[in-house]
Design an enzyme around this catalytic site. Structure first.
Site, short mmCIF file in Angstrom:
data_model
loop_
_atom_site.label_atom_id
_atom_site.label_comp_id
_atom_site.label_asym_id
_atom_site.label_seq_id
_atom_site.Cartn_x
_atom_site.Cartn_y
_atom_site.Cartn_z
N LEU A 191 -1.95 -1.01 -3.99
CA LEU A 191 -3.04 -0.12 -3.37
C LEU A 191 -2.44 1.16 -3.06
O LEU A 191 -1.66 1.33 -2.52
CB LEU A 191 -3.24 -0.83 -1.89
N ASP A 196 0.84 -1.24 -0.02
CA ASP A 196 -0.10 -0.06 -0.08
C ASP A 196 0.90 1.14 0.08
O ASP A 196 1.80 1.25 0.53
CB ASP A 196 -0.89 0.18 1.11
N SER A 197 0.49 2.09 -1.01
CA SER A 197 1.42 3.21 -0.94
C SER A 197 2.65 3.20 -1.47
O SER A 197 2.85 2.70 -2.32
CB SER A 197 0.97 4.26 0.31
N ALA A 198 3.53 3.67 -0.61
CA ALA A 198 5.02 3.37 -0.94
C ALA A 198 5.40 1.99 -1.00
O ALA A 198 5.98 1.48 -1.92
CB ALA A 198 6.07 3.99 0.11
#
Length: 372
Positions: free
Chosen positions: A232, A204-206
């Site tokens: 994500l 998720d994200s990074a």
């Protein structure tokens, strides 16, 4: 509407929409109008404000950014960001065991947490998960319950990776750690109880960026271990030109007047974070490399089947759309989802926000389709 009812509503109410020239599945939230926050998120935001002098009406809509090209300034900001990260969530799993292992990497020990159904005796797929946190923060603990949910639902062996963070360990430490864990899973598949030909990566994200980086590195190395990726709300570019071209102005999110004060700081702050990440994380590496900016990959057909999810009020939503469009154009099986009423980092509230469990279910469903 309670949690279970809201989760069921998500699964049966969606629209197929066009965004940035590609098809997305827009999952509707219960008791929510377009432009408003999901009631579960709104309640959470109001709870966070309790006991402070802040109110929804006082939330800033403009943020003045310091000079993030200065390493000392960027480092201080990164460490301050790290200190604010982390969310409570709920363990919804039953009968999932947790093992702790150490993988040897180029930058030292890489701790991993391994989840599996305690009664599973047959070989199952593996999903390697990389937590978010802007490459400078976050921990495996925040996404542990999310990972345990997938381990139970699929079932699968899920490996939750504690990779090295900047500023102490700038690039390429994180992507190399993450790729090393992929190699380790493939090399030890029998011991782990994993089908070696059924390995997926996610984050998720990074962590979504790192999952895409691992997929790219896997193809470049011709190891071809990765058969699926779930990204994500990933950060897909650290290039100013890309951000200027694709970034959405706050008005394009069509937030209601009541919602703008709640979502504008996060969107504006994220839109302004590219220089900070280049300074504190990428350092002397080339930010245009696909392991830092997946949108820069010249040949996107190299990526495996992909699930990409974002949120209605996420600054990274437009980039997810563009990446999905380019993957499809390159012939990659791609499913793109946008969650109505949600903001960035919603899986951190697994068991609290129904959307977090729903996207876990989406990962399970697509892994079953890909790894028949």
């Amino acid at each position: 509407m309670n949690y279970k009812q809201a989760l069921n509503y998500l699964k049966s109410n969606s629209n197929i929409e066009q965004e940035e020239g590609t098809e997305v599945i827009f999952k509707m939230a219960a008791d929510t109008s377009r432009g408003d926050l999901d009631p579960f998120l709104l309640k959470d935001r109001e709870k966070e404000l309790e006991g402070t002098n802040a109110t929804i009406e006082k939330m800033p809509q403009e943020i003045k950014m310091p000079d993030f090209s200065n390493l000392e300034v960027a480092t201080a900001a990164a460490l301050q960001m790290r200190a604010t990260m982390g969310s409570d969530n709920i363990d919804l799993s039953n009968g999932v065991t947790t093992d702790h292992k150490i993988v040897q990497g180029n930058y030292g020990d890489i701790p991993v947490r391994i989840y599996r159904q305690e009664e599973t005796t047959k070989l199952v797929p593996a999903l390697i998960f990389y937590h978010g946190g802007g490459f400078v923060g976050g921990t495996p603990t925040v996404v542990e319950n999310f990972c345990k949910g997938i381990a139970e639902k699929l079932p699968a062996v899920v490996i939750n990776v504690d990779y090295h963070l900047a500023p102490e360990f700038p690039a390429p430490a994180a992507p190399k750690d993450c790729f090393r864990v992929l190699e380790w899973v493939a090399e030890n598949s029998a011991e782990l109880g994993v089908v070696a030909s059924k390995i997926g990566v996610s984050g998720d994200s990074a962590g979504g960026t790192l999952a895409a980086a691992v997929s790219y590195m896997d193809r470049e190395a011709k190891t071809n271990y990765v058969g699926f990726q779930a990204l994500l709300y990933p950060a897909l570019t650290l290039i100013d030109e890309d951000n200027e071209k694709y970034q959405w102005d706050i008005s394009k999110f069509s937030a209601s007047d009541d919602t703008i004060p709640l979502v504008a700081p996060g969107i504006i702050g994220m839109n302004s974070s590219v220089e900070l990440l280049r300074t504190v994380y990428v350092r002397d590496e080339n930010p245009a490399s696909p392991i830092y900016s997946p949108l820069s990959a010249a040949d996107k057909s190299i990526y495996p089947p992909t699930l990409i999810a974002s949120a209605e009020f996420d600054a990274l939503r437009a980039f997810a759309d563009i990446f999905a469009k380019e993957l499809r154009t390159s012939g990659v099986k791609t499913k793109a989802i946008v969650y109505q009423g949600m903001c960035h980092a919603f899986i951190d509230k697994y068991g609290i926000f129904p959307q977090a469990e729903d996207v876990a279910d989406e990962i399970v469903q697509m892994m079953k389709e890909v790894f028949k």
